[in-house]
Write an enzyme that holds these catalytic residues in place. Sequence first.
Site, short mmCIF file in Angstrom:
data_model
loop_
_atom_site.label_atom_id
_atom_site.label_comp_id
_atom_site.label_asym_id
_atom_site.label_seq_id
_atom_site.Cartn_x
_atom_site.Cartn_y
_atom_site.Cartn_z
N ASN A 151 0.87 -1.18 0.00
CA ASN A 151 0.00 0.00 0.00
C ASN A 151 0.91 1.23 0.00
OD1 ASN A 151 -1.82 2.02 0.41
ND2 ASN A 151 -2.40 1.42 2.50
N TRP A 152 1.02 1.84 -1.17
CA TRP A 152 1.95 2.97 -1.32
C TRP A 152 1.36 4.28 -0.83
CZ3 TRP A 152 4.41 2.04 -6.86
CH2 TRP A 152 5.35 1.02 -6.76
N LYS A 153 0.09 4.28 -0.50
CA LYS A 153 -0.56 5.51 -0.02
C LYS A 153 -0.27 6.66 -1.01
CE LYS A 153 -0.24 3.53 4.50
NZ LYS A 153 -0.28 3.69 5.93
N HIS A 211 -9.87 1.50 4.80
CA HIS A 211 -8.57 1.71 5.44
C HIS A 211 -8.74 2.74 6.57
CE1 HIS A 211 -4.44 2.96 6.09
NE2 HIS A 211 -4.09 1.80 5.56
N GLU A 234 -7.01 5.16 7.44
CA GLU A 234 -6.80 6.57 7.04
C GLU A 234 -8.06 7.11 6.38
OE1 GLU A 234 -3.09 5.87 5.01
OE2 GLU A 234 -2.22 5.44 6.98
N GLU A 286 -5.87 -4.40 10.56
CA GLU A 286 -4.86 -3.36 10.70
C GLU A 286 -5.15 -2.54 11.96
OE1 GLU A 286 -2.79 -2.47 6.74
OE2 GLU A 286 -4.46 -1.09 6.92
N GLY A 291 1.98 2.81 10.52
CA GLY A 291 2.93 3.89 10.33
C GLY A 291 3.62 4.34 11.60
N SER A 319 2.88 -1.57 10.34
CA SER A 319 4.33 -1.66 10.54
C SER A 319 4.90 -3.05 10.29
CB SER A 319 4.72 -1.16 11.95
OG SER A 319 4.36 0.20 12.09
N GLY A 371 2.65 -0.97 4.25
CA GLY A 371 2.78 0.43 3.86
C GLY A 371 4.24 0.81 3.68
N GLY A 372 4.79 1.49 4.68
CA GLY A 372 6.15 2.04 4.61
C GLY A 372 7.20 1.10 4.04
P1 PGA Z 1 2.43 0.66 7.50
O1 PGA Z 1 1.01 0.85 6.79
O2 PGA Z 1 2.98 -0.66 7.06
O3 PGA Z 1 3.27 1.83 7.06
O4 PGA Z 1 2.17 0.67 8.99
C1 PGA Z 1 0.14 -0.23 6.60
C2 PGA Z 1 -1.16 0.24 6.00
O5 PGA Z 1 -1.59 1.35 6.31
O6 PGA Z 1 -1.78 -0.47 5.19
#
Ligand code: PGA
Length: 256
Positions: A10-12, A97, A99, A168, A174, A214, A235-236
């Site tokens: 997930n590159w956001k 998600h 966010e 999640e 994050g 994470s 994500g990251g």
């Molecule tokens: P993260 O994000 O790995 O940076 O914690 C995961 C996500 O939001 O899907």
Amino acid sequence: MRRQPYLVANWKMHKGMKEVESFVATFLQNIADMPSGKCDVAIAPQAIHLSLLQNALKNRVGVVAQNCGQSPSGAFTGEVSPVALKEAGVKAVILGHSERRWIFHEADTLITARVLAALEAGLEVILCVGERLVDRKEGKTFLVLEEQLRVLELVPGARLPKITVAYEPVWAIGTGETATPAQAQEAHAFIRQWIHDHFSEITAQSMRLLYGGSAKLENAASLLAEKDVDGLLIGGASLEPLAFAEMVRLGVRSQA
Ligand code: PGA
């Protein structure tokens, strides 16, 4: 029942066009020696890069959208039609998600409408659920998961195989603070049991449950080793092609 591991990046709202291109070149090179058919892999870029990525990845890796509109078309400024996503070759869409829930105030009713519209358009859905730190501290984790899973009650039974659930925990996204494998397993087992109770044993055993929050190279193997963790939503750590490729390798190995 054997469930194929599934790793989703997930590159956001990260990466420009050039970065997408150089990621793909390095990533494909580094997964080239891995047997196909052992681990499903997908990347969710910003909407504007979906086609670019689709063309560059050459089918080895699926392309996933980060959200979609709640209707096939209409006056919804700023939204992307699920039908248009399907036409562009997109495989799945991430919905719910945290966010989207907490920054953009998407409620379960809107998420439900998006899920149904996506399925109707022929897309697969990665439905994200997860508790906040305050929920966990108050012992409400399962209550929150149950509330968020209720979206699935409106999905026609025949379409349930198109759903993947991603657990999640909001406090882990994050933040660098990952759920322990035991915490992830506990939540995943709860989700699988909920699916069993609301649908069937077959649905519960065949639905893939991903962990996100994470997840990184250092903890991927221990998370994937848990019985009910079928993959990762990353994500990251997925922004770096070598790290993501190595995580895919761990996914392949988890099948060995
Ligand atoms: P993260 O994000 O790995 O940076 O914690 C995961 C996500 O939001 O899907």
